[in-house]
Design a protein around this motif. Structure first.
Motif, PDB file in Angstrom:
ATOM      1  N   GLN A  23      11.679 -90.559  14.035  1.00 40.73           N
ATOM      2  CA  GLN A  23      11.708 -90.042  15.395  1.00 40.73           C
ATOM      3  C   GLN A  23      12.225 -88.607  15.374  1.00 40.73           C
ATOM      4  OE1 GLN A  23      14.221 -92.806  17.524  1.00 40.73           O
ATOM      5  NE2 GLN A  23      16.097 -91.751  16.944  1.00 40.73           N
ATOM      6  N   ILE A  24      11.736 -87.822  16.336  1.00 41.34           N
ATOM      7  CA  ILE A  24      12.188 -86.434  16.475  1.00 41.34           C
ATOM      8  C   ILE A  24      13.237 -86.425  17.575  1.00 41.34           C
ATOM      9  CG2 ILE A  24      11.505 -84.101  17.116  1.00 41.34           C
ATOM     10  CD1 ILE A  24       8.658 -84.845  16.075  1.00 41.34           C
ATOM     11  N   VAL A  25      14.441 -85.957  17.252  1.00 40.97           N
ATOM     12  CA  VAL A  25      15.533 -85.901  18.228  1.00 40.97           C
ATOM     13  C   VAL A  25      15.800 -84.434  18.565  1.00 40.97           C
ATOM     14  CG1 VAL A  25      17.937 -86.473  18.706  1.00 40.97           C
ATOM     15  CG2 VAL A  25      16.537 -88.029  17.331  1.00 40.97           C
ATOM     16  N   ILE A  26      15.607 -84.076  19.827  1.00 40.92           N
ATOM     17  CA  ILE A  26      15.804 -82.701  20.294  1.00 40.92           C
ATOM     18  C   ILE A  26      17.148 -82.630  21.002  1.00 40.92           C
ATOM     19  CG2 ILE A  26      14.900 -80.892  21.813  1.00 40.92           C
ATOM     20  CD1 ILE A  26      12.112 -82.428  21.398  1.00 40.92           C
ATOM     21  N   SER A  27      18.045 -81.776  20.487  1.00 39.12           N
ATOM     22  CA  SER A  27      19.398 -81.690  21.047  1.00 39.12           C
ATOM     23  C   SER A  27      19.638 -80.387  21.810  1.00 39.12           C
ATOM     24  CB  SER A  27      20.437 -81.825  19.929  1.00 39.12           C
ATOM     25  OG  SER A  27      20.181 -80.862  18.919  1.00 39.12           O
ATOM     26  N   VAL A  73       7.936 -90.886  24.451  1.00 39.62           N
ATOM     27  CA  VAL A  73       8.797 -89.711  24.678  1.00 39.62           C
ATOM     28  C   VAL A  73       9.855 -90.138  25.692  1.00 39.62           C
ATOM     29  CG1 VAL A  73       8.931 -87.322  25.439  1.00 39.62           C
ATOM     30  CG2 VAL A  73       6.887 -88.122  24.249  1.00 39.62           C
ATOM     31  N   ARG A  74      11.130 -89.963  25.304  1.00 39.92           N
ATOM     32  CA  ARG A  74      12.208 -90.511  26.131  1.00 39.92           C
ATOM     33  C   ARG A  74      13.300 -89.452  26.316  1.00 39.92           C
ATOM     34  NH1 ARG A  74      13.139 -94.358  22.853  1.00 39.92           N
ATOM     35  NH2 ARG A  74      15.168 -93.695  22.078  1.00 39.92           N
ATOM     36  N   ASP A  75      13.796 -89.337  27.541  1.00 40.31           N
ATOM     37  CA  ASP A  75      14.899 -88.420  27.823  1.00 40.31           C
ATOM     38  C   ASP A  75      16.191 -89.223  27.842  1.00 40.31           C
ATOM     39  OD1 ASP A  75      16.627 -86.495  28.632  1.00 40.31           O
ATOM     40  OD2 ASP A  75      15.606 -85.981  30.501  1.00 40.31           O
ATOM     41  N   ASP A  76      17.001 -89.063  26.786  1.00 40.27           N
ATOM     42  CA  ASP A  76      18.260 -89.814  26.659  1.00 40.27           C
ATOM     43  C   ASP A  76      19.476 -88.966  27.012  1.00 40.27           C
ATOM     44  OD1 ASP A  76      16.929 -92.057  25.929  1.00 40.27           O
ATOM     45  OD2 ASP A  76      17.407 -91.982  23.802  1.00 40.27           O
ATOM     46  N   THR A  77      19.266 -87.896  27.762  1.00 32.62           N
ATOM     47  CA  THR A  77      20.383 -87.013  28.123  1.00 32.62           C
ATOM     48  C   THR A  77      21.391 -87.759  28.989  1.00 32.62           C
ATOM     49  OG1 THR A  77      18.886 -85.139  28.077  1.00 32.62           O
ATOM     50  CG2 THR A  77      20.965 -84.824  29.235  1.00 32.62           C
ATOM     51  N   ASP A  78      22.671 -87.609  28.657  1.00 32.52           N
ATOM     52  CA  ASP A  78      23.735 -88.174  29.496  1.00 32.52           C
ATOM     53  C   ASP A  78      24.901 -87.193  29.509  1.00 32.52           C
ATOM     54  OD1 ASP A  78      24.962 -88.449  27.062  1.00 32.52           O
ATOM     55  OD2 ASP A  78      24.632 -90.606  26.897  1.00 32.52           O
ATOM     56  N   ARG A  79      26.065 -87.661  29.955  1.00 33.78           N
ATOM     57  CA  ARG A  79      27.195 -86.737  30.086  1.00 33.78           C
ATOM     58  C   ARG A  79      27.699 -86.239  28.743  1.00 33.78           C
ATOM     59  NH1 ARG A  79      31.554 -89.851  33.318  1.00 33.78           N
ATOM     60  NH2 ARG A  79      29.708 -90.351  34.532  1.00 33.78           N
ATOM     61  N   THR A  80      27.310 -86.899  27.644  1.00 36.39           N
ATOM     62  CA  THR A  80      27.750 -86.444  26.317  1.00 36.39           C
ATOM     63  C   THR A  80      26.904 -85.288  25.796  1.00 36.39           C
ATOM     64  OG1 THR A  80      26.345 -88.063  25.195  1.00 36.39           O
ATOM     65  CG2 THR A  80      28.602 -88.744  25.730  1.00 36.39           C
ATOM     66  N   GLY A  81      25.738 -85.075  26.373  1.00 36.21           N
ATOM     67  CA  GLY A  81      24.918 -83.950  25.907  1.00 36.21           C
ATOM     68  C   GLY A  81      23.435 -84.199  26.071  1.00 36.21           C
TER      69      GLY A  81
END
Length: 813
Positions: free
Chosen positions: A256-260, A290-298
């Motif tokens: 998986q490609i993880v975009i930070s 394609v999933r947006d896993d953004t939360d308060r940690t980043g």
């Protein structure tokens, strides 16, 4: 009678020019562009100043944003509340500004492009760093001007004790000007400013050893130090900015490609949507989700891949086709000396340094004046304490305050200012402790005055003071760099063969230039129907291909269009295709002459080009593999008046046949044509008489067993065998194919290699198309005219001839 009104008779362009000039000047100076000194636009400056005046500072509780907006509009900025609130909100958004100038409580928008809550719900205050910009504003450090209604005063510029323009950047569009200055690292910019204070003539390379490049709030990577240098030198330039992505292996061996991190000012929601569209439209094969896993940690966007997917190629594709990689355009325009100016990095730093020198000098003058006044008073108080008893007795004898002041001034030589301080003295100040305090204060004032005089009298001391204050700012507020700077711009290599879903499709190209790909299912459901096209159009190309293949389309003006099959429009068999002019830019008088399917460019094959002026050219197929194909590319160099007749894909072992309008035919070996580069013109294939031209030219495979069919402009058709044209050498005139007639002689329209079970499509002057079966045409020798199969008296002379492509039979074979 009232006096008649006076009118000025002026040219319209003069009036409009004058008014627009004034408007532009106002927009440029007073609205859209930042000042090179403090890096703020007027609305931002007014917001910060209004908050300071309202005591809405970093050490106080938050206040309603609506109150600030009201104060700004009412006192300093007579514009719409929404524009003021938007400016206030932007100064607080951590993903848009490197160091926030405003702190907000409540919903101030998001990196997904969500709007902030209404101003009545949010609260704001000046940030600690912004307060440093406003420090000493009451010490006559900067010029003040009347506000819009002359009821108050506002600063022209803020003292700005750090280089805000470079640290936070700026963006704006005004009348005839725009600005785009990226944010930078506060510590690096201060280091560069300190270096320039010591060495004002430092070369740009030295400055760039401190300022490595932009430092965006969202991190990411900037590529291309050479481009950066140009941008910093001239104020204009561009660099590549890409997000931060890593390839991770998860359970089951999948990747998986993880975009930070994403590029500056890219809206995350739009980026995720675009990536998901690529998955949904099957532009490439291999993306599962394609999933947006953004939360308060980043921030985190996850692109899940299918098993066996080429993760590196997919990542490169996303860089290339989405905003995961963008180009940032530097356009460093700021207001300097009351005019917009394109400024390089050194100029921006110099403007800030000169401003700081001015601010520190003005502050020192003000503080010196205050210290001298206080010193004068302290000296009076100390003298008063030494003659205290006489002083008190004299005051008691006085009638009132004015009389007391006059009496003590006359008796002891006090000045009016000292006398005022003495008569206002409180009783507790007469203690022994206060005498010591006054002496201590006198010593401190003496040192202060000496220090301030040194600053004002020595440029070296002035520079030392500015450096000391800048170092304090760095120590207090600097943080680590977030953006990585890379020297080279990485070339994005995308192996489309691996990423495209391999599917069999039916590809058609019409003679008028309409292209499409059709699913086998749609084709099978309509196999007995003619494909969708105009009545006057016909198929030029029809073949089953794979989506991983490439289609090359060659035009009459010597250009070629490179289209990967998966990029062809997917259209039902019954419906018209899309004109190739919608896919690439093509001249209006240009048209498709040949379509060639290519599975691999690595095969040892050649492209053979044959033209109307009898030229022949042979090039290696691999020369025509294109990296960029948004425009039609040059296939060969054509002389003026020449056009391309045909292109063939060959193995180099066959023959070439030319047929001319005046009835000459020449056959020679393809090996006589030397292999040349893509842009070459080629060599003479057939020697033409005056007024003659080639009407047909084609490659003949070595094992070809078919026949030749010629059609004249008067509708005469005949069949000839290949052995009637023995192999000759190139650049000869060839053998005659037409019987010479003294009246109304025949001219050839086309010579076509075909089998006996094919159909020739003959287009006449009235645009009607006649199908002529080759089965009923007799053999003739070269000198005979042939059989008349078209009534040219009724339809007009023959204009064009081609072999009919039977889509039903082609697939069956």
């Amino acid at each position: 009678m009232p006096e008649a009104e006076k009118y000025l008779d002026l040219p319209l362009e003069e009036v409009i020019g004058d008014r627009f000039g004034r408007y532009s000047k106002y927009i440029i100076q007073e609205r859209a562009l930042p000042d090179a000194k403090d890096g703020l636009k007027p609305v931002q400056r007014r917001i910060l100043y209004a908050m300071l005046r309202d005591n809405n500072t970093a050490d106080k509780p938050f206040r309603k944003a609506a109150k600030t907006v009201g104060n700004v509009i009412g006192n300093y900025h007579p514009h719409g509340d929404s524009s003021v609130y938007e400016a206030l909100v932007r100064m607080s958004q951590a993903w848009k500004i490197r160091h926030g100038l405003v702190e907000m409580q409540g919903n101030n928008g998001s990196i997904d492009g969500d709007p902030p809550a209404a101003m009545r719900y949010t609260e704001a205050r000046i940030s600690a760093l912004a307060q440093e910009m406003l420090n000493d504003i009451g010490k006559e450090t900067v010029e003040f001007i009347p506000n819009f209604d002359d009821t108050d005063k506002e600063p022209v510029v803020l003292p700005a004790y750090f280089p805000n323009l470079l640290v936070n950047g700026s963006t704006g569009i005004s009348s005839g000007y725009a600005t785009d200055i990226p944010p930078h690292n506060l510590g690096e910019v201060i280091d560069a400013a300190i270096h320039m204070l010591d060495q004002p003539d430092s070369p740009l390379e030295e400055i760039m050893s401190f300022i490595k490049g932009p430092d965006f709030p969202g991190g990411g990577t900037v590529q291309g130090t050479q481009n950066l240098k140009q941008a910093y030198e001239t104020g204009k330039g561009k660099v590549v900015v890409r997000g931060t992505a890593t390839i991770e292996t998860v359970r089951g061996g999948k990747e998986q490609i993880v975009i930070s991190e994403i590029p500056y000012e890219v809206v995350k929601a739009n980026l995720v949507k675009r990536m998901d569209e690529i998955r949904f439209d099957k532009k490439i094969d291999g993306i599962a989700e394609v999933r947006d896993d953004t939360d308060r940690t980043g921030l985190q966007i996850v692109v899940e891949l299918k098993k066996e997917a080429d993760a590196q190629s997919i990542l490169h594709y996303l860089y290339k086709h989405t905003d995961l990689q963008v180009t940032y355009h530097f356009n460093m325009v700021a207001i300097a000396d009351k005019a917009p100016k394109l400024m390089g990095l050194k100029e921006l730093l110099s403007a800030y340094i000169n401003h700081q020198k001015e601010v520190v000098i003005n502050r020192s003058r003000y503080e010196l004046d205050q210290a001298l006044r206080r010193q004068h008073i302290v000296e009076g108080l100390m003298k008063a304490v030494s003659v205290l008893d006489e002083l008190i007795a004299l005051i008691r004898q006085s009638k009132d305050k004015a009389d007391a002041k006059q009496n003590i001034a006359d008796a002891f030589g006090f000045t009016d200012v000292q006398a005022e301080a003495i008569v206002n003295l409180q009783l507790y100040r007469l203690t022994n402790t206060d005498v010591v305090t006054l002496e201590k204060e006198a010593d401190e004032l003496k040192q202060t005055i000496q220090r301030l005089n040194e600053i004002l009298g020595s440029s070296k001391k002035l520079v030392q003071t500015i450096k000391k204050e800048l170092k304090q700012m760095k120590k207090k507020y600097a943080d680590d760099r977030r953006t990585i700077i890379e020297e080279m711009v990485e070339e994005l290599k995308v192996d489309m063969q691996v990423m495209i879903p391999a599917e069999e499709v039916v590809v058609t190209v019409s003679r008028d230039g309409y292209v499409k790909r059709t699913s086998p299912r749609s084709y099978s459901a309509s196999i007995d129907e003619r494909p969708g096209m105009k009545d006057t159009d016909d198929l030029l190309f029809f073949e089953e291909m794979n989506t991983t293949d490439t289609l090359l389309l060659f035009t009459s003006q010597g250009r070629y269009i490179y289209i990967p099959v998966h990029q062809l429009p997917d259209i039902r068999w019954k419906d018209d295709g899309q004109h190739v002019g919608n896919l690439v830019t093509l001249a209006a008088d240009d048209g498709i002459v040949r379509a060639l399917p290519v599975r691999s460019f690595e095969e040892d094959r050649y492209l053979l080009f044959l033209t109307k002026n009898g030229m022949a050219k042979r090039s290696v197929l691999s020369d025509y593999q294109a990296q960029r194909f948004s425009n039609a590319l040059i296939a060969l160099k054509l002389k003026e008046g020449d056009t391309l007749l045909d292109v063939a894909l060959t193995d180099g072992s066959g023959d070439i046949f030319f047929a001319t309008k005046q009835g000459y035919g020449l056959r020679f070996s393809e090996s006589e044509i030397n292999i040349v580069g893509q842009r070459a013109a080629g060599v003479k294939g057939i020697a033409l008489k005056d007024e003659d031209e080639a009407v047909s030219a084609f490659a003949v495979p070595a094992e070809h067993a078919g026949s030749l069919f010629s059609v004249s402009h008067r509708g005469a058709v005949k069949k000839m065998t290949w052995d009637q044209f023995p192999r000759s050498s190139r650049a000869k005139r060839g053998l005659t194919m037409l019987r010479e007639l003294k009246t109304n002689p025949h001219t050839l329209v086309a010579v076509i290699p075909a089998n006996v079970n094919e159909t020739l499509m003959v287009k006449t002057e009235d645009n009607s198309i006649h199908g002529v079966s080759t089965a009923g045409i007799r053999n003739y020798d070269r000198y005979q005219t042939g059989s008349y199969v078209i009534d040219t008296d009724a339809s007009g002379v023959v204009r064009d001839v081609w072999a009919y492509i039977d889509h039903e039979r082609s697939t069956e074979e």
